[in-house]
Write a protein that holds these residues in place. Structure first.
Motif, mmCIF file in Angstrom:
data_model
loop_
_atom_site.group_PDB
_atom_site.id
_atom_site.type_symbol
_atom_site.label_atom_id
_atom_site.label_comp_id
_atom_site.label_asym_id
_atom_site.label_seq_id
_atom_site.Cartn_x
_atom_site.Cartn_y
_atom_site.Cartn_z
ATOM 1 N N UNK A 60 45.650 25.642 41.028
ATOM 2 C CA UNK A 60 46.604 24.716 41.635
ATOM 3 C C UNK A 60 46.162 23.255 41.532
ATOM 4 N N UNK A 61 44.858 23.009 41.512
ATOM 5 C CA UNK A 61 44.396 21.631 41.350
ATOM 6 C C UNK A 61 44.731 21.104 39.959
ATOM 7 N N UNK A 62 44.617 21.960 38.958
ATOM 8 C CA UNK A 62 44.902 21.548 37.587
ATOM 9 C C UNK A 62 46.399 21.374 37.373
ATOM 10 N N UNK A 63 47.206 22.091 38.121
ATOM 11 C CA UNK A 63 48.645 22.045 37.921
ATOM 12 C C UNK A 63 49.302 20.909 38.701
ATOM 13 N N UNK A 64 48.569 20.198 39.505
ATOM 14 C CA UNK A 64 49.146 19.092 40.267
ATOM 15 C C UNK A 64 49.891 19.549 41.502
ATOM 16 N N UNK A 65 49.495 20.693 42.065
ATOM 17 C CA UNK A 65 50.156 21.228 43.250
ATOM 18 C C UNK A 65 49.930 20.302 44.440
ATOM 19 N N UNK A 66 50.971 20.020 45.170
ATOM 20 C CA UNK A 66 50.862 19.145 46.341
ATOM 21 C C UNK A 66 51.216 19.945 47.598
ATOM 22 N N UNK A 67 50.393 19.769 48.630
ATOM 23 C CA UNK A 67 50.621 20.445 49.897
ATOM 24 C C UNK A 67 50.704 19.406 50.999
ATOM 25 N N UNK A 68 51.551 19.670 51.991
ATOM 26 C CA UNK A 68 51.567 18.746 53.122
ATOM 27 C C UNK A 68 50.347 19.030 53.991
ATOM 28 N N UNK A 69 50.036 18.128 54.878
ATOM 29 C CA UNK A 69 48.815 18.194 55.676
ATOM 30 C C UNK A 69 48.676 19.457 56.495
ATOM 31 N N UNK A 70 49.782 19.929 57.109
ATOM 32 C CA UNK A 70 49.711 21.122 57.962
ATOM 33 C C UNK A 70 49.353 22.363 57.144
ATOM 34 N N UNK A 71 49.970 22.533 56.002
ATOM 35 C CA UNK A 71 49.697 23.708 55.163
ATOM 36 C C UNK A 71 48.260 23.669 54.663
ATOM 37 N N UNK B 144 45.675 22.167 56.053
ATOM 38 C CA UNK B 144 44.780 22.433 57.179
ATOM 39 C C UNK B 144 44.745 23.924 57.503
ATOM 40 N N UNK B 145 45.908 24.579 57.477
ATOM 41 C CA UNK B 145 45.968 26.011 57.763
ATOM 42 C C UNK B 145 45.210 26.810 56.704
ATOM 43 N N UNK B 146 45.344 26.426 55.444
ATOM 44 C CA UNK B 146 44.615 27.117 54.373
ATOM 45 C C UNK B 146 43.113 26.931 54.516
ATOM 46 N N UNK B 147 42.687 25.716 54.815
ATOM 47 C CA UNK B 147 41.251 25.462 54.993
ATOM 48 C C UNK B 147 40.692 26.242 56.173
ATOM 49 N N UNK B 148 41.462 26.340 57.264
ATOM 50 C CA UNK B 148 41.032 27.110 58.433
ATOM 51 C C UNK B 148 40.910 28.592 58.091
#
Length: 165
Positions: free
Chosen positions: A106-117, A119-123
């Protein structure tokens, strides 16, 4: 005619795409050198194993590099597709994309996530890592306990349920 040779019709299609050198057209052996490139990739052999009928392997290799860098092969492919499409010979049902080629992180593809999503993934990753580390420590303690208690038959005598010899 051997398998390595191009037909005159194929050569007429290819020749206009080959670049003109700084001092004029390439030498007369241009066709043989192009066939040498075809031979190399058809056989999968090393450049040094190229038969002499194509010319010196170093010359053929240098031509290949020049053609690759100037986009000759890409232009040939695009023109072949365009010609076939103009004749109505393109069958898109034969086109496929291997998923291993199209996949990207996803980093290579330019995927963008909003802050809440994000934060939830990192948690979730942190919780998973913590649980994995706890599981590893408890397994280590279990391995130590079981290593201290011998189980099964020993070399000195019979184990449970075995008859002496």
């Amino acid at each position: 005619m051997t398998r390595a040779q191009l037909t005159d019709q194929e050569w007429q299609f290819i020749e206009p795409y080959l670049p003109i050198g700084r001092f004029g057209p390439y030498p007369v052996r241009l066709r043989e050198q192009f066939e040498g490139v075809i031979w190399r990739f058809r056989t999968g052999s090393q450049w040094r194993e190229m038969p002499e009928r194509f010319g010196a392997w170093q010359t053929v290799y240098q031509r290949f590099l020049k053609w690759r860098d100037t986009g000759v092969f890409q232009a040939l492919l695009e023109e072949a597709i365009a010609s076939a499409a103009a004749r109505g010979e393109v069958d898109l049902s034969l086109v496929s994309v291997d998923s291993t080629v199209a996949r990207a992180h996803q980093d290579a593809a330019g995927m963008r996530l909003d802050g809440e999503v994000l934060a939830a993934l990192e948690e979730a990753v942190l919780e998973q890592e913590t649980a994995r580390q706890k599981g590893d420590h408890s397994r280590d303690r279990t391995d130590i306990k079981t290593a201290a208690v011998p189980s099964g038959p020993s070399a000195d005598g019979p184990g449970d349920g075995e008859k002496p010899a």
